[in-house]
Scaffold this motif. Structure first.
Motif, PDB file in Angstrom:
ATOM      1  N   ASP A 691      12.258  -5.332  23.561  1.00  7.27           N
ATOM      2  CA  ASP A 691      12.944  -4.862  22.365  1.00  7.27           C
ATOM      3  C   ASP A 691      13.305  -3.390  22.534  1.00  7.27           C
ATOM      4  O   ASP A 691      12.436  -2.520  22.459  1.00  7.27           O
ATOM      5  N   LEU A 692      14.577  -3.103  22.741  1.00  7.64           N
ATOM      6  CA  LEU A 692      15.006  -1.725  22.928  1.00  7.64           C
ATOM      7  C   LEU A 692      14.990  -0.939  21.625  1.00  7.64           C
ATOM      8  O   LEU A 692      15.126   0.285  21.643  1.00  7.64           O
ATOM      9  N   ASN A 693      14.814  -1.621  20.493  1.00 12.44           N
ATOM     10  CA  ASN A 693      14.662  -0.920  19.225  1.00 12.44           C
ATOM     11  C   ASN A 693      13.287  -0.284  19.092  1.00 12.44           C
ATOM     12  O   ASN A 693      13.105   0.633  18.297  1.00 12.44           O
ATOM     13  N   ALA A 694      12.320  -0.779  19.857  1.00  9.75           N
ATOM     14  CA  ALA A 694      10.955  -0.268  19.760  1.00  9.75           C
ATOM     15  C   ALA A 694      10.572   0.621  20.931  1.00  9.75           C
ATOM     16  O   ALA A 694       9.644   1.426  20.814  1.00  9.75           O
ATOM     17  N   CYS A 695      11.262   0.504  22.069  1.00  8.92           N
ATOM     18  CA  CYS A 695      10.882   1.272  23.255  1.00  8.92           C
ATOM     19  C   CYS A 695      11.157   2.757  23.041  1.00  8.92           C
ATOM     20  O   CYS A 695      12.262   3.149  22.663  1.00  8.92           O
ATOM     21  N   ILE A 696      10.138   3.594  23.290  1.00 10.67           N
ATOM     22  CA  ILE A 696      10.291   5.047  23.160  1.00 10.67           C
ATOM     23  C   ILE A 696      10.329   5.737  24.513  1.00 10.67           C
ATOM     24  O   ILE A 696      10.380   6.960  24.590  1.00 10.67           O
ATOM     25  N   GLY A 697      10.275   4.966  25.609  1.00  7.80           N
ATOM     26  CA  GLY A 697      10.414   5.542  26.940  1.00  7.80           C
ATOM     27  C   GLY A 697       9.197   6.256  27.471  1.00  7.80           C
ATOM     28  O   GLY A 697       9.313   7.094  28.374  1.00  7.80           O
ATOM     29  N   CYS A 698       8.003   5.931  26.988  1.00  9.54           N
ATOM     30  CA  CYS A 698       6.803   6.680  27.370  1.00  9.54           C
ATOM     31  C   CYS A 698       6.338   6.379  28.784  1.00  9.54           C
ATOM     32  O   CYS A 698       5.530   7.118  29.345  1.00  9.54           O
ATOM     33  N   ALA A 699       6.784   5.259  29.378  1.00 12.24           N
ATOM     34  CA  ALA A 699       6.452   4.859  30.754  1.00 12.24           C
ATOM     35  C   ALA A 699       4.997   4.432  30.923  1.00 12.24           C
ATOM     36  O   ALA A 699       4.515   4.325  32.053  1.00 12.24           O
ATOM     37  N   ALA A 700       4.299   4.156  29.833  1.00 11.30           N
ATOM     38  CA  ALA A 700       2.935   3.639  29.969  1.00 11.30           C
ATOM     39  C   ALA A 700       2.941   2.300  30.687  1.00 11.30           C
ATOM     40  O   ALA A 700       1.993   1.965  31.415  1.00 11.30           O
ATOM     41  N   TRP A 727       6.766  -1.492  40.143  1.00 12.66           N
ATOM     42  CA  TRP A 727       7.310  -2.819  39.864  1.00 12.66           C
ATOM     43  C   TRP A 727       8.112  -2.845  38.560  1.00 12.66           C
ATOM     44  O   TRP A 727       8.891  -3.769  38.346  1.00 12.66           O
ATOM     45  N   ILE A 728       7.857  -1.922  37.670  1.00 10.46           N
ATOM     46  CA  ILE A 728       8.660  -1.813  36.464  1.00 10.46           C
ATOM     47  C   ILE A 728       9.048  -0.349  36.317  1.00 10.46           C
ATOM     48  O   ILE A 728       8.191   0.535  36.353  1.00 10.46           O
ATOM     49  N   ARG A 729      10.322  -0.084  36.233  1.00  8.66           N
ATOM     50  CA  ARG A 729      10.809   1.276  36.052  1.00  8.66           C
ATOM     51  C   ARG A 729      11.391   1.397  34.649  1.00  8.66           C
ATOM     52  O   ARG A 729      11.745   0.389  34.021  1.00  8.66           O
ATOM     53  N   VAL A 730      11.494   2.605  34.166  1.00  9.49           N
ATOM     54  CA  VAL A 730      12.109   2.844  32.859  1.00  9.49           C
ATOM     55  C   VAL A 730      13.372   3.653  33.094  1.00  9.49           C
ATOM     56  O   VAL A 730      13.314   4.850  33.387  1.00  9.49           O
ATOM     57  N   ASP A 731      14.499   2.983  33.006  1.00  5.34           N
ATOM     58  CA  ASP A 731      15.782   3.659  33.191  1.00  5.34           C
ATOM     59  C   ASP A 731      16.134   4.445  31.934  1.00  5.34           C
ATOM     60  O   ASP A 731      15.808   4.040  30.817  1.00  5.34           O
ATOM     61  N   ARG A 732      16.816   5.558  32.151  1.00  6.43           N
ATOM     62  CA  ARG A 732      17.219   6.440  31.046  1.00  6.43           C
ATOM     63  C   ARG A 732      18.729   6.627  31.103  1.00  6.43           C
ATOM     64  O   ARG A 732      19.293   6.897  32.160  1.00  6.43           O
ATOM     65  N   TYR A 733      19.365   6.467  29.951  1.00  4.81           N
ATOM     66  CA  TYR A 733      20.807   6.656  29.864  1.00  4.81           C
ATOM     67  C   TYR A 733      21.137   7.595  28.719  1.00  4.81           C
ATOM     68  O   TYR A 733      20.389   7.685  27.731  1.00  4.81           O
ATOM     69  N   VAL A 734      22.240   8.283  28.865  1.00  4.18           N
ATOM     70  CA  VAL A 734      22.726   9.169  27.812  1.00  4.18           C
ATOM     71  C   VAL A 734      24.050   8.613  27.314  1.00  4.18           C
ATOM     72  O   VAL A 734      24.987   8.405  28.105  1.00  4.18           O
ATOM     73  N   ALA A 735      24.113   8.334  26.026  1.00 11.62           N
ATOM     74  CA  ALA A 735      25.333   7.827  25.395  1.00 11.62           C
ATOM     75  C   ALA A 735      25.674   8.756  24.239  1.00 11.62           C
ATOM     76  O   ALA A 735      25.069   8.674  23.168  1.00 11.62           O
ATOM     77  N   GLY A 736      26.612   9.656  24.496  1.00  8.49           N
ATOM     78  CA  GLY A 736      26.936  10.652  23.473  1.00  8.49           C
ATOM     79  C   GLY A 736      25.735  11.547  23.241  1.00  8.49           C
ATOM     80  O   GLY A 736      25.139  12.082  24.182  1.00  8.49           O
ATOM     81  N   PRO A 737      25.321  11.709  21.982  1.00  7.82           N
ATOM     82  CA  PRO A 737      24.165  12.577  21.707  1.00  7.82           C
ATOM     83  C   PRO A 737      22.824  11.884  21.870  1.00  7.82           C
ATOM     84  O   PRO A 737      21.782  12.498  21.666  1.00  7.82           O
ATOM     85  N   ARG A 738      22.826  10.608  22.232  1.00  6.33           N
ATOM     86  CA  ARG A 738      21.597   9.828  22.207  1.00  6.33           C
ATOM     87  C   ARG A 738      21.075   9.549  23.606  1.00  6.33           C
ATOM     88  O   ARG A 738      21.836   9.343  24.544  1.00  6.33           O
ATOM     89  N   THR A 739      19.750   9.499  23.704  1.00  7.14           N
ATOM     90  CA  THR A 739      19.074   9.084  24.922  1.00  7.14           C
ATOM     91  C   THR A 739      18.556   7.674  24.715  1.00  7.14           C
ATOM     92  O   THR A 739      17.923   7.378  23.692  1.00  7.14           O
ATOM     93  N   LEU A 740      18.798   6.798  25.671  1.00  9.91           N
ATOM     94  CA  LEU A 740      18.397   5.400  25.574  1.00  9.91           C
ATOM     95  C   LEU A 740      17.504   5.051  26.755  1.00  9.91           C
ATOM     96  O   LEU A 740      17.739   5.498  27.881  1.00  9.91           O
ATOM     97  N   PHE A 741      16.474   4.253  26.511  1.00  9.13           N
ATOM     98  CA  PHE A 741      15.541   3.844  27.556  1.00  9.13           C
ATOM     99  C   PHE A 741      15.617   2.332  27.737  1.00  9.13           C
ATOM    100  O   PHE A 741      15.834   1.574  26.789  1.00  9.13           O
TER     101      PHE A 741
END
Length: 914
Positions: A691-700, A727-741
């Motif tokens: 769920d990308l609505n809940a992911c905060i990108g903490c990489a735990a 085995w699991i990476r957390v990709d980070r993207y920038v879309a306009g002013p927002r950061t997405l994980f």
């Protein structure tokens, strides 16, 4: 190539040299491999000891203590070896989740670089010799009331340790207790003192908040209670059910996890943030009106925030972080009270002095004046991290008996006369409180590997008549019946121990708050997301973990904004000379979008001179510039040199391919034709939804997977070649002013491109739909990796897994194969856990129930963004997630039909700012 117990061994190392090295390591660690359980009774979580089965893991409820605060955890023990940390679902704060530091604490336990002997100066000594030296001073302490005795600790929430120190000070009234934690938030107590007349700890009720304004406050990262905050705030947004249930506004200096998740974020310097707070408060009726912001963008942003806060009275919350002055934070408390926001206060959880800066300065004054005869430093490293203007390492030379207790023979240990090895929190009895006051009993899972002792046992040496047994000391603190004691051990927390909110008067808004003009360039000191303040510098898992918002590994860098970098003529990797009040440090620069201009963020915890083989000499030491002055002026000069920074993910633009789908309306996905044969799964059919609505990108999830699956580290040079093994990476993207994980494990494609190209059938489908990797078939062609569009397969180019050091062997999960050079590996959906759950279900004559099988990444996630289960079970959680209209597949156009899918990120932007 660098060689160290956690690094790959050089393939061409001469046999004789290697033989001698292994013999030396075996001799040094012989005791570690034979360490047994603690001498006292320890109680497993839920399962009673008599129900234990050899070969099956047992779980013990305890606490991981970081910066003084307890995090409730369950530690998995395999035949007496602690191998994995999980969150304790019964703990009211962690609620089954952990952060990266708790996950990596198990590697710290088994670290072969930990201190293994008592030292007097540069010579090895014994515990008996230290006790004799300390006891020789006791008659003098009794005569003068301990006038020359000082005790230095970090943040103390332990009731037992606080009671020991109180009893000692009652018996020896001239003893002085000092505290120093370089990450301690001194301003929090001052803010409450200004607002309410006494120090109090705030409790933010994010589950009741509809509008939150965070001012340089990393609610999801560095603030106490971050796991609970992240879970509470994201709960209504999971599955995109109610994205408009709450809204988060963030005004911050440097990018944080909280800012990345925010619905509206703006980057400004600390002085501008303080002024913005005053203007927002004035427009809501608190404090004098300082006028409008000269910056049109900031003025529009403030107007939108004022409107949102005013419209959410009763559910509006304003949080100011450590970079805001105490007066500004008092104003934030007053504003939240005016808005009737969900904020409560409790008596301070900490039992040590609340102003650590003043406390360490007072100790330095006593050292300089020669008033200290004996100094006990318990789990503190002031020679490295105390304010630079104190010159603490030099002052230690003036103390006749200075003793340091710590996990490592670090900078303070080498400057002090005595060093004592400390027992890890999984090796010793203790207790500690969480940020809400909940108390946990810290019970050991294993006897000290290297003969270390706890702070309780060291303080007990000063009490000639009392017990020196850590278990007895902690047990005496809690008293009560044995049944209650055992229940606390089994549950992992003491029932009813959470602090009760106290009634507070109306907050007194501070008087006029003149905001000083900001210097042209300001230095901001911050904990590093991976090594914290330096305590985890020797932890290879954390060093290799890409930082969530920069993707930097194995280094720290001075973070600057793009405009500031252009003005100074600097680019990524350029080495700059940083100067604060005449002190200089050379540091590489990393240009970060979203960093406030005119501010240079200096991550702490690096430049270690005595950390161990992993952490020594890595990065630059920002503590050399840090004094007692907050936000000092900084000058930057170019040196003309460059430094190779290894950034794991270099491209953050989605380039129109949209791997992270945002606010996309649902559409029916037609089943595309395929040349692959269709398979039918009559038993289990495993799948995952993230769920990308809940992911905060903490990489735990990345570190949890590494701990569970014996994933090796490869070192900076190999990461630079693109050979990370996660085995699991957390990709980070920038879309306009927002950061997405976006967490990316193996997709477990139904039509897997990797399977068709393997010449030996090493990658294949099993009967339950998993794309499995048969290690002993793999011949290392790497065709599968070339054919994987998701790039989630990892190849052992070298012998990354170390099989020589005994303590690292003990760390490994016995249920997972340790891979060798030339073998491909990848996510297996934690196949070993599936097997364990199946065996238990078959013994009971039933199917695996939903929720019984939990992957490592799913278990650790603080926001429950990862769901896993049987797709053949219509009532399972993962089926419900995949039934959401927001569900989509990554690179869906390739028709690989992944078993792992994602839920689109649904945003809640402020229409006033769109």
């Amino acid at each position: 190539m660098k060689t160290h117990p956690v690094f790959p061994i050089a393939q061409d190392e001469p046999a004789r040299r290697r033989f001698l090295k292994l013999m030396a390591a075996s001799a040094a660690l012989a005791g570690a491999g034979c360490s047994g359980p603690p001498g006292e009774t320890i109680v497993p979580y839920v399962t009673m000891p008599e129900q234990g089965v050899p070969g099956l893991p047992m779980f013990y409820a305890t606490a991981f203590v970081r910066n003084g605060l307890a995090h409730g955890v369950l530690v998995e023990s395999n035949m007496g070896r602690p191998t994995k940390v999980e969150g304790n679902p019964d703990h009211p704060v962690s609620a089954g989740a952990t952060d990266v530091f708790a996950q990596a604490s198990i590697l710290q336990l088994w670290d072969p670089d930990r201190s293994q002997a008592v030292f007097r100066g540069e010579e090895m000594a014994t515990w008996g010799a230290f006790e004799a030296a300390l006891q020789a001073r006791r008659p003098r302490f009794e005569r003068d009331g301990g006038a020359g005795l000082r005790i230095l600790t970090g943040t103390v929430t332990s009731p037992t340790l606080a009671a020991q120190i109180a009893a000692l000070r009652q018996r020896l009234p001239n003893v002085r207790w000092h505290a120093w934690d370089p990450l301690h938030d001194d301003g929090a107590a001052h803010a409450a003192q200004l607002a309410f007349g006494r120090p109090l700890d705030p409790l933010y009720r994010l589950d009741e908040a509809r509008v939150v304004l965070a001012l340089d406050a990393d609610l999801f990262g560095t603030l106490p209670g971050s796991l609970a905050h992240a879970r509470a705030f994201t709960a209504p947004r999971r599955l995109g059910d109610a994205p408009d249930a709450n809204r988060l506004y963030v005004l911050e200096t440097t990018p944080t996890l909280t800012g990345a998740y925010a619905d509206a974020r703006l980057a400004r310097g600390p002085h501008e943030i303080e002024a913005a707070l005053m203007r927002i408060a004035a427009r809501l009726g608190v404090g004098a009106d300082p006028g409008r912001a000269a910056d049109a963008t900031l003025d529009r942003w403030e107007a939108a925030v004022v409107k949102a806060l005013d419209g959410a009275r009763g559910a509006a919350l304003v949080v100011a972080g450590p970079n805001v002055s105490p007066a500004g934070r008092a104003l934030a408390h007053a504003l939240t009270q005016r808005l009737n926001g969900p904020l409560a206060f409790i008596e301070p959880v900490e039992r040590s002095p609340l102003d650590h800066g003043a406390s360490i300065a007072a100790l330095a004054d006593d050292l300089r004046a020669g008033r200290v005869d004996t100094l006990l430093m318990l789990d503190a490293n002031p020679a490295y991290d105390a304010p630079a203007d104190l010159d603490f390492a030099a002052l230690l030379q003036r103390v006749p008996l200075a003793a340091h207790l710590g996990l490592y023979r670090d900078e303070t240990a080498r400057a002090a006369g005595w060093h004592l090895p400390m027992a890890h929190c999984y090796e010793a009895w203790s207790d500690a409180r969480a940020h809400d006051g909940t108390a946990s009993i810290v019970q050991p899972l294993i006897a000290p590997l290297y003969g270390g002792r706890s702070a309780h046992e060291i303080l007990a040496l000063l009490d000639g008549a009392g017990t020196r047994n850590g278990h007895a000391l902690v047990r005496a603190t809690w008293g009560g019946e044995d049944a209650a004691w055992r229940d606390s051990l089994r549950r992992g927390s003491v029932a009813g121990s959470a602090a009760h909110p106290v009634a507070v008067p109306g907050a007194r808004p501070p008087g006029p708050m003149p905001v000083p003009a900001a210097p042209p360039l300001v230095a901001l000191f911050a904990p590093d997301p991976a090594v914290d303040g330096g305590a985890f510098a020797n932890n290879a898992w954390l060093q290799e973990l890409p930082r969530p918002l920069t993707s930097l590994t194995w280094d720290n860098a001075a973070l600057i904004g793009p405009a500031t970098a252009q003005r100074l003529g600097l680019a990524d990797g350029a080495v700059a000379r940083l100067r604060v009040e005449g002190r200089t440090v050379d540091a590489p620069v990393l240009v970060v979008a979203g960093q406030a201009e005119g501010v240079v963020t200096l991550p702490l915890g690096y430049g270690r001179r005595a950390a161990g083989g992993v952490g020594e000499g890595v990065g630059f030491d920002a503590y050399r510039l840090r004094t007692r002055v907050a936000l000092p002026a900084l000058t930057v000069e170019r040196t003309g040199r460059t430094h190779a920074l290894v950034v794991r993910q270099k491209e953050v633009d989605m380039q129109g391919r949209d791997p992270v789908h945002i606010r996309e309306l649902a559409r029916e996905r037609p089943q595309q034709a395929s040349m692959y044969p269709e398979r039918e799964y009559k038993d289990y059919k495993w799948g995952m939804a993230i769920d990308l609505n809940a992911c905060i990108g903490c990489a735990a999830c990345t570190i949890a997977c590494q701990a569970e699956n014996n994933i090796p580290v490869v070192g900076k040079e190999e990461v630079a070649r693109g050979r990370s093994m996660h085995w699991i990476r957390v990709d980070r993207y920038v879309a306009g002013p927002r950061t997405l994980f976006q967490p990316v494990p193996c997709m477990h494609c139904e039509h897997a491109p990797c399977e068709e190209v393997c010449p030996v059938g090493a990658t294949m489908h099993d009967s339950e739909g998993l794309n499995v990797q048969v290690y002993n078939r793999c011949i290392g062609t790497r065709f599968c990796s070339n054919n994987c569009p998701y790039k989630v397969r990892r190849f052992n180019f070298l012998q990354y897994a170390n099989q020589q050091v005994e303590s690292l062997k003990a760390l490994q999960n016995p249920e997972v194969t340790v891979r060798r050079r030339g073998v491909m590996e990848k996510c297996s959906y934690c196949l070993q856990r599936i097997t364990r759950a199946r065996i238990e279900a078959e013994k009971a004559g039933r199917r695996i129930r939903d929720g019984e099988m939990v992957t490592a990444c799913q278990a650790v996630c603080p926001t429950r963004a990862i769901r896993f289960g049987d797709l053949n079970d219509p009532a399972s959680d993962v089926v419900a997630a995949k039934a959401s209209p927001l569900d989509y597949h990554l690179l869906e156009e390739l028709n690989t039909r992944p078993r792992t899918s994602y839920l689109r990120r649904v945003l809640n932007p402020d229409p006033e700012l769109e």
